[in-house]
Design a protein around this motif. Structure first.
Motif, PDB file in Angstrom:
ATOM      1  N   ASP A   1      10.707   2.709  -0.554  1.00 16.28           N
ATOM      2  CA  ASP A   1      11.029   1.425  -0.099  1.00 16.28           C
ATOM      3  C   ASP A   1      10.230   0.673   0.750  1.00 16.28           C
ATOM      4  N   LEU A   2       8.666   1.126   0.195  1.00 11.82           N
ATOM      5  CA  LEU A   2       7.662   0.492   0.876  1.00 11.82           C
ATOM      6  C   LEU A   2       7.330  -0.956   0.475  1.00 11.82           C
ATOM      7  N   LEU A   3       7.132  -1.240  -0.934  1.00 12.18           N
ATOM      8  CA  LEU A   3       7.042  -2.651  -1.150  1.00 12.18           C
ATOM      9  C   LEU A   3       8.411  -3.335  -1.022  1.00 12.18           C
ATOM     10  N   PRO A   4       9.617  -3.135  -1.089  1.00 14.58           N
ATOM     11  CA  PRO A   4      10.415  -3.840  -0.764  1.00 14.58           C
ATOM     12  C   PRO A   4      10.805  -3.996   0.600  1.00 14.58           C
TER      13      PRO A   4
ATOM     14  N   LEU B   1      -0.304  -1.445  -2.691  1.00 16.60           N
ATOM     15  CA  LEU B   1      -0.640  -2.376  -1.311  1.00 16.60           C
ATOM     16  C   LEU B   1      -2.085  -2.265  -0.982  1.00 16.60           C
ATOM     17  N   ILE B   2      -2.666  -0.846  -1.076  1.00 20.13           N
ATOM     18  CA  ILE B   2      -4.083  -0.847  -0.837  1.00 20.13           C
ATOM     19  C   ILE B   2      -4.948  -1.586  -1.851  1.00 20.13           C
ATOM     20  N   ARG B   3      -4.522  -1.861  -3.133  1.00 20.11           N
ATOM     21  CA  ARG B   3      -5.360  -2.362  -3.948  1.00 20.11           C
ATOM     22  C   ARG B   3      -5.245  -4.036  -3.692  1.00 20.11           C
ATOM     23  N   LEU B   4      -4.132  -4.619  -3.164  1.00 19.81           N
ATOM     24  CA  LEU B   4      -4.255  -5.811  -2.601  1.00 19.81           C
ATOM     25  C   LEU B   4      -5.138  -5.948  -1.388  1.00 19.81           C
ATOM     26  N   TYR B   5      -5.193  -4.973  -0.602  1.00 20.63           N
ATOM     27  CA  TYR B   5      -5.931  -5.060   0.438  1.00 20.63           C
ATOM     28  C   TYR B   5      -7.432  -4.781   0.289  1.00 20.63           C
ATOM     29  N   ALA B   6      -7.820  -4.104  -0.783  1.00 23.73           N
ATOM     30  CA  ALA B   6      -9.179  -3.664  -0.966  1.00 23.73           C
ATOM     31  C   ALA B   6      -9.365  -3.822  -2.450  1.00 23.73           C
ATOM     32  N   PRO B   7      -9.322  -5.086  -2.942  1.00 21.92           N
ATOM     33  CA  PRO B   7      -9.237  -5.291  -4.566  1.00 21.92           C
ATOM     34  C   PRO B   7     -10.717  -4.613  -5.048  1.00 21.92           C
ATOM     35  N   ASP B   8     -11.797  -4.827  -4.494  1.00 24.28           N
ATOM     36  CA  ASP B   8     -13.096  -4.357  -4.893  1.00 24.28           C
ATOM     37  C   ASP B   8     -13.197  -2.806  -4.871  1.00 24.28           C
ATOM     38  N   ARG B   9     -12.121  -1.988  -4.681  1.00 17.30           N
ATOM     39  CA  ARG B   9     -12.220  -0.447  -4.886  1.00 17.30           C
ATOM     40  C   ARG B   9     -11.169  -0.213  -5.528  1.00 17.30           C
ATOM     41  N   SER B  10     -10.523  -1.242  -6.429  1.00 16.02           N
ATOM     42  CA  SER B  10      -9.178  -0.518  -7.029  1.00 16.02           C
ATOM     43  C   SER B  10      -9.283   0.449  -8.183  1.00 16.02           C
TER      44      SER B  10
END
Length: 612
Positions: A347-350, A574-583
């Protein structure tokens, strides 16, 4: 549900967690839902705990009232590990419908205790079999026929007590606790336990190596479930209003409020200072919560995924109209009705984006009993400080299973009611204020509460477009200004939400990121990896939006494994949105089968990806 999903054999490499024989094995009790086995199983857990043995139970029950198979797994571990294991050494086969499959999935060298009227078509020579005459013992105990189906489970309690060493005094004390000191039911159940122990002593020859011994591994600890801990935290946080609609697995959180509020906040002159309302549905429940929050109450609700779906529109209104309230989501498996009695973190994203348009909520992520308690009160402080709905994401494993924990600490700070203007404040401002004006540069405006006697204290609350004065507006600049201010408030939230818990190990290139109940399996897996010469660091995030601790952790590790109970890897997204440079460095160990995570899955997943 197939027992194959519950009693898993070791894989071909033998990489399952290998137990010992003294205070280091698992018991799985297979019974029928609705048969009263919870009393017997809880008694075993309590007795082991009181004997000083670290213990953790997992109740795997079906989503019906009675009749379907249920399994209760009790892990005993002298070193204090509490994650679910993938195999059990002791099987109590008291459900004829699943007995064959339960036995087939028992590990070699295991033990099977079963009623002697079960005839196995495929008995196993590599398993120690103990047949117990349950019907005859019940007959001799002269139990009321109406109660036999429930008291019958005490037969396997007696068999385990004889074979493994559960102490009689602790079993009796456990029954006294369960029946609140009522001697008659205690004596009736204890009679069956003692009768079985007497029969076993005369007829069973113990030929297995498993036993328990008193130790001191639980000194200073208590046992509690997360829903009760959250309810207690809310009470200590000053909850005054709760509205809810029953849904598994959240109902027991509100049950906790009903149980403890009268004891901890007794009525004064016959009048309570709180109200708990069962609404007609989840939509009505959150509507009541926001109405109470607008009026100045510390208000909350508890639900699960399907209820969250119904709360979407009101959640968006609470975000945009900036009304405090607390929503507990005890996560279960979806989509749709899904698996109501299984655990999940999906349910994290929703929840984070719950609403319409550009909506982002503050979400707290407890990972143990102390945090369920702490976030129970801290959520109210954050909701009122930020003037917004605050969500607390627990899950079924945390919420409904019992856990060992240190006793809780009383809140170390006064209630934070946030930016509330009194009549005197408005007098000093000559009545000049804007409900949605950013005075302090943190994105958080000031509000008034009903009852403020200043003539300028009132404002119009709406979920539609408005300007700083709470006047309806469709002007593009007003809309943009409002959303930018809400973005600034979200950035403020980033600085005051609970920080991540980090265990950084010197020289570790591997970093593990997770949240919530998965950390028990991760802690054990890290010890197993360390024994193989692989060192790891661990960051357990505890809130959304992410605060800077996560960024620092990401920047100091070459490879990052994101572990979660979500098929779609929501935390990693969500972490990729937060730190896209380390995706590209964020590797997913997402897994969701409805069961609590195991150390094996984490360890094997990391080893497999490391060896590619």
């Amino acid at each position: 549900m197939s027992t194959l999903d519950v009693l898993e054999k070791p894989d071909e490499t033998g990489s399952t967690d290998r137990p010992g024989t003294v205070n280091d094995f698992s018991i799985v009790v297979a019974t029928v839902n609705g048969s009263g086995s919870q009393t017997a199983n809880g008694l075993l857990v309590r007795a082991a705990f009181k004997m000083g043995i670290p213990v953790n139970p997992k109740n795997l029950f079906p989503s019906n009232i009675s009749g379907l198979p249920t399994w209760y797994i009790i892990r005993l571990n002298k070193d204090g590990y509490t994650a679910r294991r993938e195999s059990s050494e002791i099987l109590v086969a008291f459900n004829p419908a699943t007995a064959e499959e339960d036995l087939a999935n028992l590990v070699p060298g295991g033990v099977c205790i079963y009623p002697d009227d079960i005839n196995f078509a495929s008995p196993r020579a590599d398993v120690t079999m103990y047949a117990v005459p349950a019907k005859e013992i019940m007959k001799q105990a002269e139990i009321d026929p109406k109660l036999r189906d429930h008291v019958r489970n005490m037969v396997y309690v007696g068999a385990l007590a004889h074979l493994l060493g559960f102490e009689v005094d602790e079993l009796r004390d456990g029954l006294m606790y369960h029946f609140k000191g009522k001697v008659k039911p205690v004596d009736m159940n204890m009679n069956v336990v003692l009768s079985t122990m007497e029969w076993a002593a005369a007829n069973l020859v113990k030929s297995d190596p498993y036993r328990i011994e008193r130790m001191d591994g639980t000194n200073g600890l208590i046992m509690i479930d997360g829903n009760t801990a959250g309810a207690l935290g809310a009470i200590f946080g000053g909850v005054t209003f709760a509205a809810w609609y029953p849904i598994t697995p959240s109902t027991s959180l509100v049950d906790g409020l009903n149980a403890y509020l009268p004891k901890l906040r007794p009525a004064q002159d016959g009048v309570n200072d709180y109200a708990i309302v069962q609404a007609e549905d989840e939509l009505a429940a959150i509507g009541m919560v926001l109405g109470a929050g607008w009026a100045g109450a510390r208000s909350m609700t508890a639900t699960s995924g399907p209820g969250i779906s119904l709360m979407t529109e009101f959640a968006g209104m609470g975000y945009f109209a900036e009304i405090p309230g607390v929503i507990w989501d005890i996560q279960r498996v979806g989509p749709s009705t899904g698996l109501p009695t299984r655990t999940s973190q999906a349910d994290l994203l929703p929840v984070y984006f719950l609403g319409h348009g550009d909506t982002r909520h503050v979400v707290l992520l407890p990972g143990n009993m102390k945090e369920c308690f702490e976030f129970g009160w801290r959520a109210f402080d954050l909701a009122e400080r930020l003037q917004t709905p605050v969500f607390v994401l627990s899950d079924l494993d945390l919420g409904m299973n019992s856990w060992m924990t240190e006793p809780f600490e009383y809140p170390d700070q006064p209630l934070d009611r946030g930016k509330v203007l009194t009549k005197e404040d408005l007098d000093n401002l000559n009545g000049q204020w804007g409900r949605f004006e950013d005075v302090d540069g943190d994105g958080i405006p000031y509000r008034t509460l009903p009852g403020n006697k200043h003539p300028n204290s009132a404002y119009f609350t709406r979920g539609t477009g408005h300007n700083t004065q709470a006047v309806y507006s469709e002007r593009p600049d007003d809309w943009e200004q409002n959303l930018k201010r809400l973005e600034k408030k979200h950035e403020t939230a980033r600085t005051i939400v609970p920080k991540a818990v980090v265990d950084r190990r010197e020289g570790a290139e591997i970093g593990i990121i997770a949240y919530g109940s998965t950390h028990d399996a991760i802690d054990e897996a890290r010890d197993q990896l360390r024994a193989q010469g692989i060192e790891t660091s661990f960051c357990r995030v505890r809130a959304l939006p992410f605060e800077n601790t996560l960024r620092e952790f990401i920047d100091t590790h070459k490879r990052l494994y994101v572990v979660e109970l979500s098929m779609e890897a929501q935390l990693r997204s969500l972490i990729r949105l937060y730190a896209p440079d380390r995706s590209m460095d964020l590797l997913s160990l997402a897994h969701l089968d409805g069961l609590p995570l195991t150390a094996n899955y984490v360890r094997n997943g990391i080893l497999e990806l490391e060896n590619k």
